[in-house]
Design a protein around this motif. Structure first.
Motif, PDB file in Angstrom:
ATOM      1  N   TYR A 185       6.941  -2.637   3.902  1.00 52.13           N
ATOM      2  CA  TYR A 185       6.340  -2.741   5.223  1.00 52.13           C
ATOM      3  C   TYR A 185       5.607  -4.080   5.341  1.00 52.13           C
ATOM      4  CZ  TYR A 185       4.661  -0.785   9.614  1.00 52.13           C
ATOM      5  OH  TYR A 185       4.415  -0.543  10.933  1.00 52.13           O
ATOM      6  N   ASP A 186       5.007  -4.343   6.541  1.00 53.64           N
ATOM      7  CA  ASP A 186       4.498  -5.699   6.776  1.00 53.64           C
ATOM      8  C   ASP A 186       2.984  -5.852   6.660  1.00 53.64           C
ATOM      9  OD1 ASP A 186       3.880  -4.349   9.075  1.00 53.64           O
ATOM     10  OD2 ASP A 186       4.945  -5.679  10.442  1.00 53.64           O
ATOM     11  N   THR A 187       2.197  -4.768   6.607  1.00 54.83           N
ATOM     12  CA  THR A 187       0.750  -4.957   6.511  1.00 54.83           C
ATOM     13  C   THR A 187       0.060  -3.663   6.095  1.00 54.83           C
ATOM     14  OG1 THR A 187      -1.153  -5.917   7.682  1.00 54.83           O
ATOM     15  CG2 THR A 187       0.146  -4.321   8.893  1.00 54.83           C
ATOM     16  N   GLY A 188      -1.080  -3.807   5.439  1.00 57.80           N
ATOM     17  CA  GLY A 188      -1.956  -2.674   5.169  1.00 57.80           C
ATOM     18  C   GLY A 188      -1.397  -1.628   4.227  1.00 57.80           C
ATOM     19  N   GLN A 189      -0.478  -2.022   3.331  1.00 55.33           N
ATOM     20  CA  GLN A 189       0.157  -1.049   2.451  1.00 55.33           C
ATOM     21  C   GLN A 189      -0.101  -1.384   0.985  1.00 55.33           C
ATOM     22  OE1 GLN A 189       2.257   1.456   4.286  1.00 55.33           O
ATOM     23  NE2 GLN A 189       0.857   0.443   5.689  1.00 55.33           N
ATOM     24  N   GLU A 190       0.085  -0.378   0.133  1.00 56.27           N
ATOM     25  CA  GLU A 190       0.221  -0.573  -1.306  1.00 56.27           C
ATOM     26  C   GLU A 190       1.308   0.375  -1.786  1.00 56.27           C
ATOM     27  OE1 GLU A 190      -3.205  -2.827  -0.608  1.00 56.27           O
ATOM     28  OE2 GLU A 190      -3.151  -0.659  -0.280  1.00 56.27           O
ATOM     29  N   HIS A 191       2.453  -0.197  -2.153  1.00 55.95           N
ATOM     30  CA  HIS A 191       3.596   0.588  -2.618  1.00 55.95           C
ATOM     31  C   HIS A 191       3.942   0.172  -4.046  1.00 55.95           C
ATOM     32  CE1 HIS A 191       4.961   0.951   1.838  1.00 55.95           C
ATOM     33  NE2 HIS A 191       4.273   2.016   1.474  1.00 55.95           N
ATOM     34  N   THR A 244       0.523  -8.825   9.124  1.00 49.74           N
ATOM     35  CA  THR A 244       1.011  -9.690   8.055  1.00 49.74           C
ATOM     36  C   THR A 244       0.626  -9.134   6.685  1.00 49.74           C
ATOM     37  OG1 THR A 244      -1.004 -11.014   8.286  1.00 49.74           O
ATOM     38  CG2 THR A 244       0.915 -11.716   9.545  1.00 49.74           C
ATOM     39  N   PRO A 245       1.341  -9.519   5.642  1.00 49.37           N
ATOM     40  CA  PRO A 245       1.164  -8.874   4.332  1.00 49.37           C
ATOM     41  C   PRO A 245      -0.020  -9.390   3.535  1.00 49.37           C
ATOM     42  CG  PRO A 245       2.950 -10.462   4.230  1.00 49.37           C
ATOM     43  CD  PRO A 245       2.504 -10.417   5.661  1.00 49.37           C
ATOM     44  N   GLU A 246      -0.629  -8.460   2.802  1.00 50.39           N
ATOM     45  CA  GLU A 246      -1.581  -8.797   1.756  1.00 50.39           C
ATOM     46  C   GLU A 246      -0.827  -8.688   0.423  1.00 50.39           C
ATOM     47  OE1 GLU A 246      -2.293  -5.728   3.633  1.00 50.39           O
ATOM     48  OE2 GLU A 246      -2.882  -6.951   5.327  1.00 50.39           O
ATOM     49  N   LEU A 247      -1.518  -8.333  -0.666  1.00 47.38           N
ATOM     50  CA  LEU A 247      -0.826  -8.027  -1.927  1.00 47.38           C
ATOM     51  C   LEU A 247      -0.479  -6.546  -1.878  1.00 47.38           C
ATOM     52  CD1 LEU A 247      -3.015  -9.909  -4.568  1.00 47.38           C
ATOM     53  CD2 LEU A 247      -1.308 -10.792  -2.988  1.00 47.38           C
ATOM     54  N   MET A 248       0.772  -6.223  -1.594  1.00 47.30           N
ATOM     55  CA  MET A 248       1.094  -4.855  -1.193  1.00 47.30           C
ATOM     56  C   MET A 248       2.142  -4.174  -2.051  1.00 47.30           C
ATOM     57  SD  MET A 248       1.037  -4.995   2.962  1.00 47.30           S
ATOM     58  CE  MET A 248       2.769  -5.451   3.044  1.00 47.30           C
ATOM     59  N   GLN A 249       2.903  -4.900  -2.847  1.00 43.08           N
ATOM     60  CA  GLN A 249       4.050  -4.247  -3.468  1.00 43.08           C
ATOM     61  C   GLN A 249       4.263  -4.720  -4.903  1.00 43.08           C
ATOM     62  OE1 GLN A 249       5.521  -5.176   0.087  1.00 43.08           O
ATOM     63  NE2 GLN A 249       6.533  -7.098  -0.369  1.00 43.08           N
ATOM     64  N   GLY A 250       4.586  -3.735  -5.729  1.00 42.22           N
ATOM     65  CA  GLY A 250       4.836  -4.030  -7.132  1.00 42.22           C
ATOM     66  C   GLY A 250       5.881  -3.083  -7.694  1.00 42.22           C
ATOM     67  N   PHE A 527      -4.933  -0.064  -6.402  1.00 47.04           N
ATOM     68  CA  PHE A 527      -3.954   1.006  -6.520  1.00 47.04           C
ATOM     69  C   PHE A 527      -3.142   0.693  -7.767  1.00 47.04           C
ATOM     70  CE2 PHE A 527       0.256   2.952  -5.236  1.00 47.04           C
ATOM     71  CZ  PHE A 527      -0.155   4.246  -5.515  1.00 47.04           C
ATOM     72  N   GLU A 528      -3.112   1.633  -8.680  1.00 43.44           N
ATOM     73  CA  GLU A 528      -2.525   1.385  -9.995  1.00 43.44           C
ATOM     74  C   GLU A 528      -1.732   2.614 -10.428  1.00 43.44           C
ATOM     75  OE1 GLU A 528      -4.038  -0.032 -14.441  1.00 43.44           O
ATOM     76  OE2 GLU A 528      -5.452   0.901 -13.037  1.00 43.44           O
ATOM     77  N   ARG A 529      -0.453   2.408 -10.725  1.00 39.06           N
ATOM     78  CA  ARG A 529       0.397   3.478 -11.227  1.00 39.06           C
ATOM     79  C   ARG A 529       1.506   2.876 -12.092  1.00 39.06           C
ATOM     80  NH1 ARG A 529      -3.049   5.923  -8.872  1.00 39.06           N
ATOM     81  NH2 ARG A 529      -2.917   7.897  -7.711  1.00 39.06           N
ATOM     82  N   GLY A 530       1.892   3.578 -13.134  1.00 42.58           N
ATOM     83  CA  GLY A 530       3.088   3.237 -13.897  1.00 42.58           C
ATOM     84  C   GLY A 530       3.124   1.844 -14.465  1.00 42.58           C
ATOM     85  N   GLY A 531       1.952   1.290 -14.811  1.00 42.81           N
ATOM     86  CA  GLY A 531       1.909  -0.057 -15.371  1.00 42.81           C
ATOM     87  C   GLY A 531       1.922  -1.162 -14.336  1.00 42.81           C
ATOM     88  N   VAL A 532       1.718  -0.828 -13.060  1.00 39.51           N
ATOM     89  CA  VAL A 532       1.645  -1.815 -11.984  1.00 39.51           C
ATOM     90  C   VAL A 532       0.255  -1.733 -11.361  1.00 39.51           C
ATOM     91  CG1 VAL A 532       2.649  -2.626  -9.826  1.00 39.51           C
ATOM     92  CG2 VAL A 532       4.112  -1.528 -11.544  1.00 39.51           C
ATOM     93  N   PHE A 533      -0.373  -2.882 -11.176  1.00 39.95           N
ATOM     94  CA  PHE A 533      -1.747  -2.953 -10.667  1.00 39.95           C
ATOM     95  C   PHE A 533      -1.777  -3.811  -9.412  1.00 39.95           C
ATOM     96  CE2 PHE A 533      -6.011  -4.472 -10.164  1.00 39.95           C
ATOM     97  CZ  PHE A 533      -6.846  -3.493 -10.709  1.00 39.95           C
ATOM     98  N   LEU A 534      -2.300  -3.263  -8.308  1.00 41.09           N
ATOM     99  CA  LEU A 534      -2.455  -3.997  -7.068  1.00 41.09           C
ATOM    100  C   LEU A 534      -3.920  -3.962  -6.636  1.00 41.09           C
ATOM    101  CD1 LEU A 534       0.604  -2.595  -5.057  1.00 41.09           C
ATOM    102  CD2 LEU A 534       0.483  -4.754  -6.309  1.00 41.09           C
ATOM    103  N   PRO A 535      -4.597  -5.112  -6.563  1.00 40.05           N
ATOM    104  CA  PRO A 535      -5.967  -5.106  -6.041  1.00 40.05           C
ATOM    105  C   PRO A 535      -5.963  -4.747  -4.565  1.00 40.05           C
ATOM    106  CG  PRO A 535      -5.180  -7.358  -6.283  1.00 40.05           C
ATOM    107  CD  PRO A 535      -4.116  -6.470  -6.867  1.00 40.05           C
ATOM    108  N   GLN A 536      -7.005  -4.051  -4.113  1.00 35.00           N
ATOM    109  CA  GLN A 536      -7.098  -3.610  -2.724  1.00 35.00           C
ATOM    110  C   GLN A 536      -8.327  -4.204  -2.058  1.00 35.00           C
ATOM    111  OE1 GLN A 536      -6.668   0.717  -3.030  1.00 35.00           O
ATOM    112  NE2 GLN A 536      -5.462   0.698  -1.170  1.00 35.00           N
TER     113      GLN A 536
END
Length: 592
Positions: A185-191, A244-250, A527-536
């Protein structure tokens, strides 16, 4: 548990119940904030024909009473005023159903061991609600899964966009149906997606044979079991200048098996220039390099040409023509690669300009003009000829950090009062921001917390102190600034700090192991799962740079000099945004 659904508008529909229904409607209770029971081992197929968002599993829509309090209304679409927000604490019983569910109180609903097939729309669609989807299979679908949420984990997923079997439909046009894997997606997400295989997804074309040349890869355009020409394994929504995107996907541990097109930046207005803010800011943390094919940690950014050299941080960056994207090896930085990363900030210096966003400028896919009002580029001679990443009336900036620095220049001059919000950056990947001001300018620079009341334990405002050098700023705890009296270059280091306090009571370089206020939760959201870390990002706090200069509207009246910061020692030349190597002996290098 163990149910099967076939046919209908959707196989399984989970509308949001914002309040109780029927004889219970006056109870002080919010069903949409409660945790789900077990949802396991269910299958849906041959459904989702009537709407391309109607998933075989549809966690969307809402059921609620109208303003008269008696008429029951069903909204089948995306109701953003009544979202699903699972919470471990009953806020209604606590005091007020509308109270915020913060940090350690947040819950994740779980769906496990699920299968969808023969779905010309979406296998699983969730419009809202934090969720963990584990053990999910999708076969012969237009899109495996879509989710809108700042905290959504998909693990152990198998997506077979086309099995090769003929798709028998009311209208035999399989080539009208997409064969997509997943869209960011384009904004406000963490996937986060982990441990996942995509098979026979993406359109088969000679234009998209960079990764696989198999004659059976992906899906072609035949009407029996083909797919539409725009199909891709991973897609990015890039139509918007407003959102617009932040740091959202890993991702981690992703496999492509016999796939066609793998990546697509999708703007429904077409691919004509200029691109959008969301298109130029697309980014992705590929933790293990299973996406890039490097098989080592990779940063992925937009490959659009009008992003300039923003993502092309060194000659070794690999360009993907499909997205287009850029693949950056993290290990090409210092010896262990720990200093390269991604960072995000949002700027504000002129309310009259920014208030045009979504109206007369920078719209959500309506092609309203969104011209540059400035640019930002990386420090150093390697990037002097580059105009840089356009900064618009919607000044969201996301890009590679850990380098020598970002140099911001605005067409109107040096900003008089600049607020910086939406900060997302890891402490080990310094985000250095430089702005040139008129000589003789002085500053008041502060970090300001939100919802904060100072006491003996916690402070609410941190005032930055002037340092002796820019190097001191880089190695600081993020509360120093340097102003070069000879060039006018202001240097600050931007770090994440807690939402509701700036110190306990003293400021520090906050890391991701520090606890939150009064020992509740963590100081920095993530948001952190499965060895992936995303700062919020935290909502509310802001850094402010207030310049003491003669003012002309939102800017200092005097035009600052043009400054190109030198980043290399004598006898060295710049070879990357974070590295200089010795001339004649490139194996000897210095790092940012």
């Amino acid at each position: 548990i163990g149910n099967a659904a076939s046919g209908g508008w959707s196989g399984f529909a989970f509308p949001v119940l914002y309040s109780p229904l029927g004889p219970h409607k006056d109870i002080n209770y919010r069903p949409s904030s409660q945790m789900s029971l077990v949802i396991d081992g269910n299958t849906a197929h041959s459904t989702g024909w009537w709407w391309y968002h109607a998933g075989a599993f549809y966690l969307g829509g809402s059921l609620y009473y109208d303003t008269d309090g008696t008429t029951l209304v069903y909204n089948a679409g995306r109701d953003q005023s009544r979202n699903r927000q699972p919470c471990l604490v009953d806020k209604c019983a606590e005091s007020d159903c509308n109270n915020y569910c913060y940090g350690p109180q947040r819950g994740w609903n779980s769906i496990t061991n699920t299968k969808t097939f023969l779905v010309p729309s979406v296998g699983m669609n969730s419009w809202s609600g934090r969720m963990e989807v584990k053990g999910y299979e999708a076969h012969d679908v237009a899109l495996a899964l879509e989710a809108l949420e700042s905290g959504f984990w998909i693990d152990d997923m198998l997506v077979v966009c086309r099995t090769g079997e003929n798709l028998i439909m009311p209208s035999q046009n399989a080539n009208y149906i997409k064969g997509n894997g997943f869209f960011w997606y384009d904004t406000g997400q963490e996937h986060i997606i982990t441990n996942t295989t995509f098979r026979n997804c993406g359109y088969r074309s000679e234009a998209y044979n960079q990764y696989d040349t198999s004659p059976t890869r992906g899906c072609d355009g035949n009407s029996l079991n083909g797919c539409s020409t725009g199909s891709t394994v991973f897609g990015f929504l890039t139509h918007s200048d407003q959102f617009t995107p932040e740091l959202m996907q890993g991702t981690k541990d992703i496999s492509f098996e016999d796939c066609g097109r793998r990546f697509r930046l999708f703007d429904f207005n077409g691919d004509s220039e200029p691109s959008t803010v969301s298109g130029r800011g697309q980014n992705w943390v590929d933790v293990d390099g299973s996406i890039s094919g490097f098989n080592e940690a990779t940063l992925i950014g937009s490959g659009l040409s009008d992003a300039g050299l923003w993502w092309k941080v060194e000659p070794q960056v690999v360009h993907d023509p499909q997205g287009p994207l850029e693949f950056i090896k993290q290990s090409n930085g210092n010896s262990n690669g720990s200093l390269r990363g991604l960072g995000h900030i949002r700027l504000s210096w002129d309310a009259s300009l920014h208030n045009t966003v979504g109206g007369s400028s920078c719209g959500n896919g309506n092609q309203a003009a969104c011209p540059p009002v400035g640019h930002v580029r990386h420090y150093g001679s390697m990037f002097e000829s580059d105009v840089g990443l356009p900064v618009t009336a919607n000044p969201d900036i996301v890009g590679p950090v850990g380098g020598f620095g970002w140099l911001l220049s605005l067409n109107g001059g040096a900003p008089h009062t600049l607020d910086i919000t939406g900060i997302e950056v890891l402490p080990e990947t310094p985000l250095i921001l430089g702005i040139v001001y008129p000589l003789g300018t002085s500053f008041s620079i502060t970090a300001n917390a939100a919802y904060c009341y100072a006491n003996s334990q916690y402070s609410c405002i941190e005032t930055f102190i002037q340092a002796n050098s820019a190097d001191d700023v880089r190695t600081s705890d993020g509360n120093l600034y340097h102003f070069d009296a000879a060039t006018g270059l202001l240097t600050i280091r931007i770090i994440m700090y807690p939402q509701t306090f700036t110190g306990n009571p003293a400021w520090q370089l906050w890391d991701n192991d520090m606890t939150g206020k009064y020992g509740s939760g963590m100081a920095l959201d993530r948001f952190e799962r499965g060895g992936v870390f995303l700062p919020q990002q935290a909502y509310g706090p802001y850094l402010q740079i207030a310049a003491d200069c003669n003012r002309n509207g939102a800017y200092c009246s005097q035009t600052p000099d043009v400054v190109n910061p030198n980043v290399c020692s004598s006898g060295y030349e710049q070879v990357a945004y974070d590295k200089c190597c010795q001339i004649g002996n490139p194996s000897v290098c210095q790092y940012a």
